[in-house]
Design a protein around this motif. Structure first.
Motif, short mmCIF file in Angstrom:
data_model
loop_
_atom_site.label_atom_id
_atom_site.label_comp_id
_atom_site.label_asym_id
_atom_site.label_seq_id
_atom_site.Cartn_x
_atom_site.Cartn_y
_atom_site.Cartn_z
N ALA A 1 -5.95 71.80 99.63
CA ALA A 1 -4.99 70.70 99.72
C ALA A 1 -4.03 70.65 98.54
O ALA A 1 -3.07 69.87 98.56
CB ALA A 1 -5.74 69.37 99.85
N ALA A 2 -4.29 71.45 97.51
CA ALA A 2 -3.41 71.46 96.34
C ALA A 2 -2.16 72.31 96.55
O ALA A 2 -1.19 72.18 95.79
CB ALA A 2 -4.16 71.97 95.11
N LEU A 3 -2.18 73.17 97.57
CA LEU A 3 -1.05 74.08 97.74
C LEU A 3 0.23 73.34 98.11
O LEU A 3 1.30 73.64 97.57
CB LEU A 3 -1.38 75.12 98.82
N ALA A 4 0.15 72.36 98.98
CA ALA A 4 1.35 71.63 99.41
C ALA A 4 2.05 70.92 98.25
O ALA A 4 3.27 71.07 98.08
CB ALA A 4 1.00 70.65 100.53
N PRO A 5 1.32 70.13 97.43
CA PRO A 5 2.03 69.50 96.30
C PRO A 5 2.54 70.51 95.28
O PRO A 5 3.56 70.26 94.63
CB PRO A 5 0.97 68.57 95.70
N LEU A 6 1.87 71.65 95.14
CA LEU A 6 2.36 72.68 94.22
C LEU A 6 3.71 73.19 94.69
O LEU A 6 4.65 73.31 93.90
CB LEU A 6 1.35 73.82 94.12
N LEU A 7 3.82 73.49 95.99
CA LEU A 7 5.08 73.99 96.52
C LEU A 7 6.17 72.94 96.44
O LEU A 7 7.33 73.24 96.12
CB LEU A 7 4.89 74.43 97.97
N GLU A 8 5.82 71.69 96.71
CA GLU A 8 6.81 70.60 96.64
C GLU A 8 7.32 70.43 95.22
O GLU A 8 8.50 70.19 95.00
CB GLU A 8 6.18 69.30 97.13
N PHE A 9 6.41 70.57 94.26
CA PHE A 9 6.80 70.38 92.86
C PHE A 9 7.65 71.54 92.36
O PHE A 9 8.70 71.33 91.74
CB PHE A 9 5.55 70.25 91.99
N THR A 10 7.22 72.77 92.59
CA THR A 10 7.91 73.93 92.01
C THR A 10 9.17 74.31 92.77
O THR A 10 10.04 74.97 92.21
CB THR A 10 6.98 75.16 91.98
N ARG A 11 9.28 73.92 94.05
CA ARG A 11 10.46 74.10 94.90
C ARG A 11 11.12 75.47 94.76
O ARG A 11 12.34 75.61 94.65
CB ARG A 11 11.45 72.97 94.67
N GLY A 12 10.30 76.50 94.73
CA GLY A 12 10.80 77.85 94.76
C GLY A 12 11.22 78.43 93.42
O GLY A 12 11.73 79.55 93.36
N HIS A 13 11.00 77.71 92.33
CA HIS A 13 11.31 78.25 91.01
C HIS A 13 10.30 79.37 90.72
O HIS A 13 9.09 79.13 90.66
CB HIS A 13 11.19 77.15 89.95
N PRO A 14 10.74 80.62 90.53
CA PRO A 14 9.81 81.74 90.43
C PRO A 14 8.77 81.60 89.32
O PRO A 14 7.57 81.70 89.57
CB PRO A 14 10.73 82.95 90.19
N GLN A 15 9.22 81.37 88.09
CA GLN A 15 8.27 81.34 86.98
C GLN A 15 7.37 80.11 87.06
O GLN A 15 6.16 80.20 86.79
CB GLN A 15 9.01 81.36 85.64
N ARG A 16 7.93 78.96 87.42
CA ARG A 16 7.11 77.75 87.50
C ARG A 16 6.10 77.84 88.63
O ARG A 16 4.99 77.30 88.53
CB ARG A 16 7.99 76.52 87.66
N SER A 17 6.45 78.52 89.71
CA SER A 17 5.50 78.72 90.80
C SER A 17 4.30 79.53 90.31
O SER A 17 3.14 79.19 90.58
CB SER A 17 6.16 79.42 91.99
N MET A 18 4.58 80.61 89.59
CA MET A 18 3.50 81.44 89.06
C MET A 18 2.67 80.66 88.04
O MET A 18 1.43 80.72 88.05
CB MET A 18 4.07 82.71 88.41
N PRO B 1 11.72 72.41 87.25
CA PRO B 1 10.93 71.25 87.66
C PRO B 1 10.03 70.72 86.54
O PRO B 1 9.73 69.52 86.51
CB PRO B 1 10.10 71.77 88.84
N MET B 2 9.62 71.58 85.60
CA MET B 2 8.81 71.10 84.49
C MET B 2 9.65 70.23 83.55
O MET B 2 9.15 69.23 83.01
CB MET B 2 8.21 72.27 83.71
N PHE B 3 10.90 70.60 83.35
CA PHE B 3 11.78 69.79 82.52
C PHE B 3 12.05 68.45 83.19
O PHE B 3 12.06 67.41 82.52
CB PHE B 3 13.09 70.54 82.26
N GLU B 4 12.23 68.47 84.49
CA GLU B 4 12.44 67.22 85.22
C GLU B 4 11.21 66.32 85.10
O GLU B 4 11.33 65.11 84.88
CB GLU B 4 12.73 67.52 86.69
N PHE B 5 10.02 66.91 85.23
CA PHE B 5 8.78 66.14 85.11
C PHE B 5 8.64 65.56 83.71
O PHE B 5 8.26 64.39 83.53
CB PHE B 5 7.59 67.05 85.43
N TRP B 6 8.98 66.35 82.71
CA TRP B 6 8.91 65.89 81.31
C TRP B 6 9.85 64.70 81.10
O TRP B 6 9.49 63.72 80.45
CB TRP B 6 9.28 67.04 80.40
N LEU B 7 11.06 64.78 81.66
CA LEU B 7 12.00 63.67 81.52
C LEU B 7 11.49 62.42 82.22
O LEU B 7 11.67 61.30 81.73
CB LEU B 7 13.36 64.07 82.10
N ARG B 8 10.85 62.58 83.36
CA ARG B 8 10.33 61.42 84.07
C ARG B 8 9.25 60.71 83.28
O ARG B 8 9.12 59.49 83.34
CB ARG B 8 9.78 61.86 85.43
#
Length: 356
Positions: A215-232, A334-341
């Motif tokens: 069940a963790a895969l869906a939120p991972l994909l939603e969060f990383t939204r195709g960013h290659p390095q952040r997905s890895m 997406p990590m920078f966006e999360f950090w700002l939030r």
């Protein structure tokens, strides 16, 4: 990568533009590997942070050190016969500079750029030459002109790939009528990865190691939204927290994200410090604001004049900190966006026009 032979055969040089940590260099290494299997001469030149012609010479010389076998020996023979201080072994041009700081580096650069043509004239060997972080040559006056003066005559001998992380600077290099490299390469852009492909790949890697992304895969994909390095990166953190023969759940995902955020916080602060005050305000608005970006409400919330939003946004796009998706601006990382939030919606501080 499978198209490397065809690209080289056509002689179509190209420029590859993508945000930082989007996998440009990894992709280009695969292209180089595919070209090497076709017995092409392959060269990867890292031009990041160049300041002088001599440094460019050293980086190109190092780029040829990846060659192997007969092609390498041929290039070594060229360097030896030219007698201009180049070498694939020993100290190379760096040692030459130490012995003679006044060496004419410009003449050496022009001769070094002729290697693909020399290989082609000798036995028909074609070359694939990658200039990574090509935008940094703008820091070296006249460097792009010297590069163009040689490579423009090598259509049959070589294909050139130019990679860069700053779309605005790449546009300046290759689309500005005043720049020597105008129209020297067909543009190619890296887009986010398709989420279905990322999900399939990540799920497969989990299965192959006796784990289930669950069940963790869906939120991972939603969060990383195709960013290659952040997905890895996030998939790795998730994998570490998934028990062998177990399945990850949403709690596992939250734990993985929290750890990734803590580990990447120094980098996020460095990205923040590199922005101007108004770029910070717009970045924060993109991350947190629920009102339209150019509205009075958003401007007041982050402490910026409405008239300054457009200029700051253009700068963020030019440096690939923001990408356009469905005609809407979005923070690339997406990590920078999360950090700002996590920092909330408060004015960034400082004079509204300072640093612009």
């Amino acid at each position: 990568p499978d198209q490397a032979e065809g690209v080289a055969a056509l002689g179509h040089s190209f420029r590859l533009v993508g945000p930082r940590r989007y996998g440009k260099t990894t992709l280009l290494r695969r292209v180089l590997g595919a070209a090497e299997k076709q017995e092409m001469a392959t060269v990867l030149v890292d031009l990041q942070d160049m300041l002088t012609i001599a440094e460019i010479v050293v980086r190109i010389e190092r780029g040829y050190q990846r060659l192997k076998g007969p092609i390498r020996r041929t290039v070594e023979n060229f360097f030896r016969s030219w007698n201009i201080g180049l070498s694939l072994g020993g100290g190379g041009f760096t040692a030459t500079l130490q012995r003679n700081p006044n060496v004419d580096a410009e003449s050496v650069l022009l001769r070094l750029l002729e290697v693909p043509a020399a290989l082609f004239d000798r036995d028909g060997t074609t070359s694939l030459v990658v200039f990574d972080e090509i935008q940094d040559v703008l820091a070296v006056p006249g460097a792009d002109g010297k590069i163009r003066s040689v490579i423009q005559h090598q259509t049959d001998a070589a294909t050139y790939a130019f990679a860069g992380s700053a779309p605005g600077v790449m546009q300046q290099l290759f689309a500005d009528p005043k720049r020597p490299l105008l129209d020297q390469a067909v543009p190619r852009s890296l887009a986010p990865l398709p989420l279905d492909d990322v999900g399939e790949y990540a799920a497969g890697r989990f299965r192959n190691t006796g784990r289930d992304a669950g069940a963790a895969l869906a939120p991972l994909l939603e969060f990383t939204r195709g960013h290659p390095q952040r997905s890895m990166m996030l998939a790795h953190y998730l994998w570490e927290r998934t028990a062998p023969d177990g399945a990850a759940d949403e709690g596992t995902w939250v734990s993985a994200l929290d750890q990734a955020a803590a580990d990447s916080a120094p980098l996020m602060r460095a990205i923040w410090r590199a922005l101007t005050n108004n770029e910070r305000r717009v970045a924060r608005a993109l991350a947190v604001a629920t009102t339209p970006l150019h509205s009075e409400e958003t401007a007041a919330a982050v402490g910026i004049k409405r008239s300054s939003i457009g200029k700051a946004l253009e700068s963020l796009i030019a440096n690939a900190d923001v990408i356009q998706e469905d005609n809407k601006p979005r923070l690339t990382d997406p990590m920078f966006e999360f950090w700002l939030r996590t920092r909330g919606l408060t004015p960034a501080g400082g004079d509204d026009d300072e640093g612009d």
